[in-house]
Design an enzyme around this catalytic site. Structure first.
Site, PDB file in Angstrom:
ATOM      1  N   GLU A 261       0.880  -1.158   0.000  1.00  0.00           N
ATOM      2  CA  GLU A 261       0.000   0.000   0.000  1.00  0.00           C
ATOM      3  C   GLU A 261       0.917   1.208   0.000  1.00  0.00           C
ATOM      4  O   GLU A 261       1.549   1.508   1.007  1.00  0.00           O
ATOM      5  CB  GLU A 261      -0.922  -0.056   1.226  1.00  0.00           C
ATOM      6  CG  GLU A 261      -2.192   0.719   1.030  1.00  0.00           C
ATOM      7  CD  GLU A 261      -2.053   2.117   1.578  1.00  0.00           C
ATOM      8  OE1 GLU A 261      -1.608   3.004   0.806  1.00  0.00           O
ATOM      9  OE2 GLU A 261      -2.388   2.313   2.747  1.00  0.00           O
ATOM     10  N   CYS A 296      -1.761   8.994   2.363  1.00  0.00           N
ATOM     11  CA  CYS A 296      -1.599   8.457   1.015  1.00  0.00           C
ATOM     12  C   CYS A 296      -2.809   8.790   0.144  1.00  0.00           C
ATOM     13  O   CYS A 296      -2.695   8.827  -1.070  1.00  0.00           O
ATOM     14  CB  CYS A 296      -1.346   6.961   1.079  1.00  0.00           C
ATOM     15  SG  CYS A 296      -2.420   6.118   2.217  1.00  0.00           S
ATOM     16  N   GLU A 398       4.657  12.883  -4.885  1.00  0.00           N
ATOM     17  CA  GLU A 398       3.919  12.863  -3.619  1.00  0.00           C
ATOM     18  C   GLU A 398       4.661  13.752  -2.632  1.00  0.00           C
ATOM     19  O   GLU A 398       5.787  13.449  -2.237  1.00  0.00           O
ATOM     20  CB  GLU A 398       3.828  11.430  -3.076  1.00  0.00           C
ATOM     21  CG  GLU A 398       3.018  11.360  -1.798  1.00  0.00           C
ATOM     22  CD  GLU A 398       2.852   9.943  -1.247  1.00  0.00           C
ATOM     23  OE1 GLU A 398       3.859   9.224  -1.116  1.00  0.00           O
ATOM     24  OE2 GLU A 398       1.711   9.562  -0.943  1.00  0.00           O
TER      25      GLU A 398
HETATM   26  P1  NAI Z   1       9.384   4.831   4.237  1.00  0.00           P
HETATM   27  O1  NAI Z   1       8.636   4.106   3.164  1.00  0.00           O
HETATM   28  O2  NAI Z   1      10.863   4.895   4.135  1.00  0.00           O
HETATM   29  O3  NAI Z   1       9.023   4.154   5.665  1.00  0.00           O
HETATM   30  C1  NAI Z   1       7.918   3.322   5.899  1.00  0.00           C
HETATM   31  C2  NAI Z   1       8.358   2.133   6.722  1.00  0.00           C
HETATM   32  O4  NAI Z   1       9.302   1.370   5.970  1.00  0.00           O
HETATM   33  C3  NAI Z   1       9.060   2.468   8.038  1.00  0.00           C
HETATM   34  O5  NAI Z   1       8.696   1.525   9.025  1.00  0.00           O
HETATM   35  C4  NAI Z   1      10.512   2.319   7.688  1.00  0.00           C
HETATM   36  O6  NAI Z   1      11.307   2.001   8.809  1.00  0.00           O
HETATM   37  C5  NAI Z   1      10.480   1.156   6.721  1.00  0.00           C
HETATM   38  N1  NAI Z   1      11.627   1.094   5.807  1.00  0.00           N
HETATM   39  C6  NAI Z   1      12.369   2.125   5.311  1.00  0.00           C
HETATM   40  N2  NAI Z   1      13.352   1.663   4.528  1.00  0.00           N
HETATM   41  C7  NAI Z   1      13.250   0.310   4.507  1.00  0.00           C
HETATM   42  C8  NAI Z   1      13.980  -0.730   3.877  1.00  0.00           C
HETATM   43  N3  NAI Z   1      15.043  -0.480   3.111  1.00  0.00           N
HETATM   44  N4  NAI Z   1      13.576  -2.010   4.065  1.00  0.00           N
HETATM   45  C9  NAI Z   1      12.510  -2.280   4.839  1.00  0.00           C
HETATM   46  N5  NAI Z   1      11.786  -1.335   5.481  1.00  0.00           N
HETATM   47  C10 NAI Z   1      12.148  -0.059   5.319  1.00  0.00           C
HETATM   48  O7  NAI Z   1       8.772   6.289   4.357  1.00  0.00           O
HETATM   49  P2  NAI Z   1       9.465   7.623   4.977  1.00  0.00           P
HETATM   50  O8  NAI Z   1      10.926   7.631   4.685  1.00  0.00           O
HETATM   51  O9  NAI Z   1       9.054   7.721   6.387  1.00  0.00           O
HETATM   52  O10 NAI Z   1       8.702   8.759   4.133  1.00  0.00           O
HETATM   53  C11 NAI Z   1       9.172   9.131   2.855  1.00  0.00           C
HETATM   54  C12 NAI Z   1       8.028   9.352   1.893  1.00  0.00           C
HETATM   55  O11 NAI Z   1       7.287   8.157   1.741  1.00  0.00           O
HETATM   56  C13 NAI Z   1       6.987  10.372   2.318  1.00  0.00           C
HETATM   57  O12 NAI Z   1       7.354  11.669   1.988  1.00  0.00           O
HETATM   58  C14 NAI Z   1       5.792   9.917   1.535  1.00  0.00           C
HETATM   59  O13 NAI Z   1       5.843  10.435   0.231  1.00  0.00           O
HETATM   60  C15 NAI Z   1       5.928   8.413   1.491  1.00  0.00           C
HETATM   61  N6  NAI Z   1       5.092   7.741   2.500  1.00  0.00           N
HETATM   62  C16 NAI Z   1       3.912   7.196   2.104  1.00  0.00           C
HETATM   63  C17 NAI Z   1       3.090   6.592   3.027  1.00  0.00           C
HETATM   64  C18 NAI Z   1       1.791   5.994   2.644  1.00  0.00           C
HETATM   65  O14 NAI Z   1       0.965   5.710   3.499  1.00  0.00           O
HETATM   66  N7  NAI Z   1       1.553   5.731   1.387  1.00  0.00           N
HETATM   67  C19 NAI Z   1       3.439   6.541   4.453  1.00  0.00           C
HETATM   68  C20 NAI Z   1       4.724   7.111   4.761  1.00  0.00           C
HETATM   69  C21 NAI Z   1       5.506   7.696   3.812  1.00  0.00           C
END
Ligand code: NAI
Ligand code: MG
Length: 501
Positions: A261, A296, A398
């Site tokens: 998602e 999102c 985004e």
């Molecule tokens: P992210 O996608 O990096 O983090 C989400 C989760 O993934 C966290 O628990 C993080 O620790 C984990 N994660 C990060 N890198 C990983 C890896 N290499 N392997 C496994 N797990 C990993 O999101 P972040 O850095 O907090 O936000 C960056 C951008 O992502 C935001 O600006 C936004 O555009 C998007 N985002 C979208 C979301 C949604 O609900 N669609 C939610 C959060 C962020």
């Protein structure tokens, strides 16, 4: 000490420590390393959490694997009953949970965190009630054959969640995966783990050891180790499209199913026949301005019919600027703060880019104040740019912050073409008094969820998920649970067996 106590800011020198849940015990990381959780509205540390890494992932996955055989054999209705008891427990603790969510995420208590805590409890109630629906089918192959399918759990599920609605997104992994008979290792987001740990506390009271394990730590360490763990049989991820691709690659190596998602850049199309004041309220809701647009499903591309372009933006300005930014825990606050410095800097970068662009017009908002009470936290101003183009960076990427781009249209086909000109396809909003136009647009838009004349959030039971790079799979519903957290086994029996002479 409970997690909540751990999260209370201490008057004295050192912070209290939260721990993670492995095999029914609250533990520190094996390395003893920690991370600090910050209150983003005040930029103050509120707790430390374990910095879990591959060794902790190993321990959690092993515990989940040990718990799986017995848990998968518990009658589904009995698993459901346990989820219903967790729902009761979470409802009792909803206010405390809401305050913790507001403290660690910066999301306003009244407009966001309280609703999130209640909806999270409701997710356990919804899936608890569905346990009896893990039914298979029979295949009519004739009187001499009995052929039927069973819905069997996959085994150990590895789930990774973000920080924007952490407890709700955690509940949406825990409840359906456990209901279906899987065991779970859940990695909370490093920026907002405390509410998730409090939810885990409510679960721990009712679940056998190892059925639910909740890890804290960094994505590149704990998250990557979980995604790559050979014993994990299913990956479920909510977060950025960039990390979603890494998860899918890790899954490809071992041929395990994934649910993703991911992000969105959702269109909101306003027709000239809709009541403007009423639509303005809906556009504000759809843009999720009261969650700093860290959603999102944010309707962040506003396609306004040219006849109403300026009058609509004037009304949008008046109503948006009447919303109060401030302390998330204050009941008067509508809009809280951005989650962390990285996201705050990113959002400000987009605003600065918009201000530089010659053909874009700032309608209201802009860069955050450098002085005064709001400068103490990561507060971003709701900001709207008007532009004729759907092609610039602000209309394509985004932003995950309160920056809305308004684009005019005259021809319905042109509006829909621009709406679909995106690599995302998560949500969409259509606003018109003419239900024919509304449904024509709803069917033509390439998105997993189109709302006509409303800007609300997801409800339990709704098969929610993305088209295109917004994701794969659905988890919010009965079908979502069945498709994402079970695998079908077919059993075919020849009934025409001769007895031994
Ligand atoms: P992210 O996608 O990096 O983090 C989400 C989760 O993934 C966290 O628990 C993080 O620790 C984990 N994660 C990060 N890198 C990983 C890896 N290499 N392997 C496994 N797990 C990993 O999101 P972040 O850095 O907090 O936000 C960056 C951008 O992502 C935001 O600006 C936004 O555009 C998007 N985002 C979208 C979301 C949604 O609900 N669609 C939610 C959060 C962020
Ligand atoms: Mg990241």
């Amino acid at each position: 000490m409970s997690v909540t106590e751990a999260a209370r800011p201490q008057a004295k020198s050192h912070l209290r420590q939260a721990r993670m849940l492995i095999d029914g015990d609250w533990v520190n990381s094996r390395s003893a390393a920690t991370l600090t959780v910050e209150n983003p509205a005040k930029r103050q540390p509120i707790a430390t959490i374990p910095r879990g890494d591959a060794a902790d992932v190993d321990a959690a996955v092993a515990a989940a694997a040990r718990a799986f055989p017995a848990w998968s054999r518990v009658a589904p209705r009995d698993r459901g009953r346990l989820l219903l008891r967790i729902a009761d427990k979470m409802e009792e603790a909803a206010e405390e949970l809401a305050r913790l969510i507001a403290l660690e995420t910066g999301n306003a208590l009244r407009t966001q965190a309280r609703g999130e805590a209640r909806l999270s409890a409701d997710i356990f109630r919804y899936f608890g009630g569905l346990a009896g629906e893990l039914k298979g089918e029979t295949i009519p192959l004739g009187e001499q054959v009995l052929s039927y399918t069973r819905r069997e759990p996959l085994g150990v599920v590895g789930a990774i969640i973000p920080w924007n609605a952490p407890v709700l997104l955690g509940a949406l992994k825990i409840a359906p995966s456990l209901c279906a008979g899987n065991t779970l290792v859940l990695k909370a987001a490093e920026d907002a783990p405390l509410g998730v740990l409090m939810m885990a506390e409510a679960c721990r009271e009712f679940l056998p050891r190892g059925v639910l394990n909740v890890l804290t730590g960094l994505g590149e360490e704990a998250g990557a180790a979980l995604a790559q763990h050979p014993t994990v049989r299913k990956l479920s991820f909510t977060g950025s499209t960039e990390v979603g691709k890494l998860i899918m690659r890790a899954a490809a190596d071992r041929i395990v199913p994934v649910s993703l998602e991911l992000g969105g850049k959702s269109p909101s199309i306003v027709y000239p026949d809709a009541d403007e004041d009423w639509v303005v309220d809906g556009v504000i809701a759809g843009m999720r301005f009261t969650r700093q647009s860290q959603s999102c499903t944010a309707g962040s591309r506003l396609f306004l019919h040219a006849d109403i372009f300026d009058s609509f933006l004037g009304k949008l300005q008046a109503k948006t600027q009447a919303l109060k930014l401030g302390d998330p825990l204050d009941e008067a606050t509508d809009i809280g703060s951005i989650i962390n410095e990285k996201q705050f800097t990113k959002v400000c970068g987009y605003v600065a880019d918009g201000l530089k662009r010659k053909d874009a017009r700032l309608v209201f908002g802009g860069l955050p104040p450098k002085e005064g009470p709001l400068s103490q936290g990561y507060f971003a101003l709701p900001t709207v740019f008007a532009d004729a183009s759907n092609d610039w960076r602000l209309a394509r990427e985004e932003i995950f912050g309160p920056v809305l781009v308004a684009i005019p249209w005259r021809d319905e086909d042109e509006a829909i073409r621009m709406a679909n000109d995106s690599h995302y396809g998560l949500a969409a909003y259509v606003w018109t008094h003419d239900i024919g136009s509304g449904l024509r647009a709803a069917h033509a838009i390439e998105s997993g969820w189109v709302q006509v004349n409303q800007g609300g959030g997801q409800s339990p039971g709704h098969s929610y998920g993305g088209y295109k790079q917004s994701g794969i799979g659905r988890e919010f519903s009965l079908e979502g649970m069945l498709d994402s957290f079970t695998q079908r086994k077919n059993v075919t029996v020849n009934l025409n067996t001769p007895r031994r002479a």
